[in-house]
Design a protein around this motif. Structure first.
Motif, PDB file in Angstrom:
ATOM      1  N   THR A  14      15.063   8.525 -14.796  1.00 48.65           N
ATOM      2  CA  THR A  14      14.355   7.887 -15.902  1.00 48.65           C
ATOM      3  C   THR A  14      14.879   8.319 -17.247  1.00 48.65           C
ATOM      4  O   THR A  14      14.569   7.709 -18.249  1.00 48.65           O
ATOM      5  CB  THR A  14      12.848   8.211 -15.846  1.00 48.65           C
ATOM      6  OG1 THR A  14      12.688   9.608 -16.065  1.00 48.65           O
ATOM      7  CG2 THR A  14      12.241   7.788 -14.534  1.00 48.65           C
ATOM      8  N   GLY A  69       6.724   0.022 -16.738  1.00 49.14           N
ATOM      9  CA  GLY A  69       7.652  -0.984 -17.220  1.00 49.14           C
ATOM     10  C   GLY A  69       8.675  -0.348 -18.139  1.00 49.14           C
ATOM     11  O   GLY A  69       8.757   0.878 -18.254  1.00 49.14           O
ATOM     12  N   VAL A  70       9.433  -1.188 -18.842  1.00 52.63           N
ATOM     13  CA  VAL A  70      10.497  -0.664 -19.695  1.00 52.63           C
ATOM     14  C   VAL A  70       9.943   0.109 -20.887  1.00 52.63           C
ATOM     15  O   VAL A  70      10.675   0.897 -21.500  1.00 52.63           O
ATOM     16  CB  VAL A  70      11.419  -1.807 -20.175  1.00 52.63           C
ATOM     17  CG1 VAL A  70      12.144  -2.435 -19.016  1.00 52.63           C
ATOM     18  CG2 VAL A  70      10.623  -2.845 -20.953  1.00 52.63           C
ATOM     19  N   HIS A 119      10.434   5.443 -20.146  1.00 54.13           N
ATOM     20  CA  HIS A 119      11.519   4.655 -20.707  1.00 54.13           C
ATOM     21  C   HIS A 119      11.300   4.242 -22.162  1.00 54.13           C
ATOM     22  O   HIS A 119      12.198   3.662 -22.768  1.00 54.13           O
ATOM     23  CB  HIS A 119      11.709   3.376 -19.876  1.00 54.13           C
ATOM     24  CG  HIS A 119      12.076   3.614 -18.450  1.00 54.13           C
ATOM     25  ND1 HIS A 119      11.161   3.557 -17.424  1.00 54.13           N
ATOM     26  CD2 HIS A 119      13.273   3.906 -17.878  1.00 54.13           C
ATOM     27  CE1 HIS A 119      11.773   3.806 -16.286  1.00 54.13           C
ATOM     28  NE2 HIS A 119      13.051   4.023 -16.527  1.00 54.13           N
ATOM     29  N   ARG A 120      10.129   4.520 -22.719  1.00 46.66           N
ATOM     30  CA  ARG A 120       9.763   3.933 -24.003  1.00 46.66           C
ATOM     31  C   ARG A 120      10.767   4.255 -25.101  1.00 46.66           C
ATOM     32  O   ARG A 120      11.257   3.360 -25.806  1.00 46.66           O
ATOM     33  CB  ARG A 120       8.382   4.427 -24.417  1.00 46.66           C
ATOM     34  CG  ARG A 120       7.861   3.803 -25.713  1.00 46.66           C
ATOM     35  CD  ARG A 120       6.503   4.386 -26.084  1.00 46.66           C
ATOM     36  NE  ARG A 120       5.537   4.163 -25.017  1.00 46.66           N
ATOM     37  CZ  ARG A 120       4.856   5.128 -24.405  1.00 46.66           C
ATOM     38  NH1 ARG A 120       5.036   6.394 -24.761  1.00 46.66           N
ATOM     39  NH2 ARG A 120       3.994   4.846 -23.443  1.00 46.66           N
ATOM     40  N   SER A 147      14.262   2.696 -24.483  1.00 51.09           N
ATOM     41  CA  SER A 147      14.241   1.239 -24.655  1.00 51.09           C
ATOM     42  C   SER A 147      14.244   0.869 -26.135  1.00 51.09           C
ATOM     43  O   SER A 147      15.002  -0.008 -26.562  1.00 51.09           O
ATOM     44  CB  SER A 147      13.002   0.640 -23.979  1.00 51.09           C
ATOM     45  OG  SER A 147      13.029   0.857 -22.589  1.00 51.09           O
ATOM     46  N   ILE A 202      21.448   0.824 -19.467  1.00 49.71           N
ATOM     47  CA  ILE A 202      20.556   0.005 -18.642  1.00 49.71           C
ATOM     48  C   ILE A 202      20.886   0.184 -17.167  1.00 49.71           C
ATOM     49  O   ILE A 202      19.996   0.314 -16.317  1.00 49.71           O
ATOM     50  CB  ILE A 202      20.658  -1.474 -19.057  1.00 49.71           C
ATOM     51  CG1 ILE A 202      20.092  -1.660 -20.465  1.00 49.71           C
ATOM     52  CG2 ILE A 202      19.896  -2.368 -18.073  1.00 49.71           C
ATOM     53  CD1 ILE A 202      20.275  -3.050 -21.024  1.00 49.71           C
ATOM     54  N   TYR A 214      17.539   2.605 -15.594  1.00 48.56           N
ATOM     55  CA  TYR A 214      16.440   1.739 -15.164  1.00 48.56           C
ATOM     56  C   TYR A 214      16.628   1.324 -13.709  1.00 48.56           C
ATOM     57  O   TYR A 214      17.742   1.013 -13.287  1.00 48.56           O
ATOM     58  CB  TYR A 214      16.383   0.475 -16.041  1.00 48.56           C
ATOM     59  CG  TYR A 214      16.121   0.760 -17.493  1.00 48.56           C
ATOM     60  CD1 TYR A 214      14.828   0.732 -18.014  1.00 48.56           C
ATOM     61  CD2 TYR A 214      17.173   1.073 -18.359  1.00 48.56           C
ATOM     62  CE1 TYR A 214      14.596   1.002 -19.348  1.00 48.56           C
ATOM     63  CE2 TYR A 214      16.945   1.350 -19.690  1.00 48.56           C
ATOM     64  CZ  TYR A 214      15.657   1.320 -20.181  1.00 48.56           C
ATOM     65  OH  TYR A 214      15.434   1.597 -21.507  1.00 48.56           O
ATOM     66  N   LEU A 261      13.701  -3.375 -13.047  1.00 53.90           N
ATOM     67  CA  LEU A 261      13.519  -3.432 -14.494  1.00 53.90           C
ATOM     68  C   LEU A 261      14.784  -3.865 -15.234  1.00 53.90           C
ATOM     69  O   LEU A 261      14.726  -4.135 -16.441  1.00 53.90           O
ATOM     70  CB  LEU A 261      13.084  -2.065 -15.035  1.00 53.90           C
ATOM     71  CG  LEU A 261      11.706  -1.564 -14.620  1.00 53.90           C
ATOM     72  CD1 LEU A 261      11.422  -0.213 -15.254  1.00 53.90           C
ATOM     73  CD2 LEU A 261      10.621  -2.570 -15.021  1.00 53.90           C
ATOM     74  N   GLN A 262      15.919  -3.922 -14.546  1.00 55.12           N
ATOM     75  CA  GLN A 262      17.164  -4.214 -15.250  1.00 55.12           C
ATOM     76  C   GLN A 262      17.174  -5.623 -15.829  1.00 55.12           C
ATOM     77  O   GLN A 262      17.604  -5.825 -16.971  1.00 55.12           O
ATOM     78  CB  GLN A 262      18.353  -4.000 -14.315  1.00 55.12           C
ATOM     79  CG  GLN A 262      18.619  -2.530 -14.033  1.00 55.12           C
ATOM     80  CD  GLN A 262      19.773  -2.311 -13.088  1.00 55.12           C
ATOM     81  OE1 GLN A 262      20.547  -3.231 -12.802  1.00 55.12           O
ATOM     82  NE2 GLN A 262      19.906  -1.099 -12.581  1.00 55.12           N
ATOM     83  N   ARG A 291      14.652  -7.359 -16.760  1.00 57.70           N
ATOM     84  CA  ARG A 291      13.745  -7.353 -17.907  1.00 57.70           C
ATOM     85  C   ARG A 291      14.417  -6.709 -19.119  1.00 57.70           C
ATOM     86  O   ARG A 291      14.297  -7.200 -20.247  1.00 57.70           O
ATOM     87  CB  ARG A 291      12.468  -6.582 -17.533  1.00 57.70           C
ATOM     88  CG  ARG A 291      11.486  -6.364 -18.668  1.00 57.70           C
ATOM     89  CD  ARG A 291      10.990  -7.662 -19.238  1.00 57.70           C
ATOM     90  NE  ARG A 291       9.980  -7.464 -20.266  1.00 57.70           N
ATOM     91  CZ  ARG A 291       9.646  -8.376 -21.168  1.00 57.70           C
ATOM     92  NH1 ARG A 291      10.236  -9.558 -21.175  1.00 57.70           N
ATOM     93  NH2 ARG A 291       8.715  -8.114 -22.053  1.00 57.70           N
ATOM     94  N   MET A 292      15.150  -5.631 -18.896  1.00 51.74           N
ATOM     95  CA  MET A 292      15.796  -4.948 -20.000  1.00 51.74           C
ATOM     96  C   MET A 292      16.940  -5.781 -20.574  1.00 51.74           C
ATOM     97  O   MET A 292      17.149  -5.800 -21.794  1.00 51.74           O
ATOM     98  CB  MET A 292      16.309  -3.586 -19.539  1.00 51.74           C
ATOM     99  CG  MET A 292      16.659  -2.658 -20.687  1.00 51.74           C
ATOM    100  SD  MET A 292      15.247  -2.338 -21.783  1.00 51.74           S
ATOM    101  CE  MET A 292      16.090  -1.684 -23.225  1.00 51.74           C
TER     102      MET A 292
END
Length: 472
Positions: free
Chosen positions: A7, A22-23, A28-29, A32, A142, A146, A150-151, A153-154
């Motif tokens: 992570t 989530g991302v 991940h905040r 991201s 990414i 991730y 989630l990739q 989405r990212m």
């Protein structure tokens, strides 16, 4: 440590299941936000400069080599991309990200203060080195930080990082250029870059890197075949090719262009995955698809402001609205594909088909006075929608099977394909525009017609090649 469990946050509670986040979850905040801010910085500069480039070339007497205004950045991008990808695989992505931001800011300052076209192009070279490092590092992060779920989405959020710049970049750049000077646009960029660095680099903390990177074979081969040397050869060879296309004498043109190909093609084989030139199913086809996709989209985009201003009489601000429309619908298409995130091969082909329709519609509105000029903006919105779908789907499909130890090289190869194809199409279009300026056999309208016809063919080829994204 695998990409699905890494992570990038050493303080994450051990009992917190990453699958629940989530991302923008706790793990991940920060990363991201940092990645999105960095890409947004590049987007602002890219869309802003594309809007004002016709005015810059006119003021610095560079219309005869207009294509170099984009090609210089893109060719330098190749070197920055390769260096950043290899560096990220060896020691993690933080160092190449920091170096890329610094060089990018310096390049913007040089371009903004340029007294003539050659110095401006030198600034664009520095910008390209920085952009290549920033973008390659973003994709690497990414792939490493991730999990697969989630990739997509990212990647969609990465596209959405263009949203605000797409709304304000062309309008701000066009307004400043019309009301003050095009130099004012470059004055804005270094402070934004410094702010992005201040927020992004600390947010990366201890960014994820492959726990067991594959040994680099560069030390076992001659310096001539090493990645850095090969990327420089590729850049020089492509530059020779593009410069040769600007020559008036057919014999000299052929000699210089062929020399460029002789230098560039072997180097290209060394800096791309095996099977790229033959579009071998899997990553090789993924790199080839990225080249076709970006050649069609960015190659057309490079000449959209020029066509709208020179042929349809629009101002820089109005022409910038076309770029904004495409960027916004790109985000929409990417978000749509990310929500579905299934049938990536079919989604890529469908995106190419929509992009093809948008390029045809835009080209018709630019070169034909019988079509209202606002149709070009509508057409580019259609093209952006297709680009968003195809870019997100093809990138996820290409990177998904790549092991963590090679994510940096794979991401760099995709970025290299994007920059090289854009530089080539921009150079070809620039050569056509230059030819129109010194021969009666070709008009500016005819040159842009040839350009849009060529990018439409690239989109058609991508539609057919998309099926090879699936490894066999």
């Amino acid at each position: 440590m695998s990409p699905s469990t890494n992570t990038g946050d050493p303080q994450a509670p051990p009992d917190r299941a990453p699958a629940e986040e989530g991302v923008f979850g706790a793990s991940h905040r920060a990363l991201s936000a940092g990645v999105l801010l960095s890409v947004g910085m590049v987007a602002f500069e890219s869309l802003g400069v594309a809007t004002i480039l016709p005015g810059v070339a006119g003021d610095l007497h560079g219309l005869g080599s207009y294509g170099w205004g984009l090609s210089a950045l893109m060719l330098a991008n190749i070197v920055g991309t390769v260096l950043a990808g290899r560096s990220a695989d060896r020691g993690g992505p933080r160092r190449p990200m920091a170096a890329g931001m610094l060089v990018f800011a310096v390049g913007c300052a040089v371009a903004g203060a340029a007294p003539d076209w050659p110095v401006f192009l030198g600034g664009r070279v520095l910008q390209g080195l920085g952009v290549g490092a920033v973008m390659a590092t973003a994709y690497t992060l990414i792939g490493l930080a991730y999990p697969e779920r989630l990739q997509a989405r990212m990647f969609a959020l990465l596209s959405s990082a263009w949203t605000l710049p797409s709304l304000v970049g062309p309008v701000v750049a066009g307004t400043l250029s019309d009301a003050v000077s095009w130099r004012a646009v470059f004055v804005l960029v270094p402070p934004i870059t410094l702010l992005a660095a201040a927020l992004t680099l600390p947010a990366m903390g201890r960014p994820p890197a492959p726990s067991a990177p594959a040994p680099d074979a560069a030390g076992a081969v001659s310096w001539w075949r090493r990645p850095l040397t090969a990327s420089v050869r590729l850049t020089l060879g492509t530059g020779l090719l593009l410069q040769g296309l600007l020559l008036d004498d057919p014999v000299r043109l052929a000699v210089v262009a062929v020399a460029g190909l002789v230098v560039a093609v072997p180097a290209l084989r060394l800096v791309t995955p095996d099977g790229t030139l033959g579009a071998r199913p899997g990553l090789g086809a993924g790199v080839a698809v990225r080249a076709l996709l970006c050649g069609a989209y960015f190659g057309s985009e490079a000449f959209l402001p020029l066509g709208l201003q020179e042929l349809r009489g629009m101002g820089a601000t109005e022409a910038g609205l076309g770029l904004s429309a495409g960027a916004i619908t790109w985000v929409a298409g990417s978000a749509f594909q990310a929500r579905r995130d299934s049938g990536r091969v079919a989604a890529t082909a469908a995106g190419f088909a929509v992009l093809l329709g948008g390029v045809v519609l835009t080209g018709a509105a630019v070169v034909t006075s019988a079509v209202p000029s606002w149709i070009a903006v509508l057409g580019w919105a259609v093209a952006g929608l297709g680009m968003g779908v195809a870019f997100n789907a093809s990138t996820t499909a290409a990177l998904q099977p790549v092991p963590a130890a090679r994510q940096g090289q794979a991401s760099a190869a995709l970025q290299l394909a994007q920059t090289l194809s854009t530089a080539l199409v921009a150079g070809l279009g620039g050569a056509a525009v230059a030819a129109a300026g010194h021969t009666s056999a070709l008009s500016s309208r005819g040159a842009l017609l040839l350009l849009f016809a060529f990018t439409a063919l690239l989109a058609l080829a991508g539609t057919l090649l998309s099926r090879r994204l699936t490894p066999r």
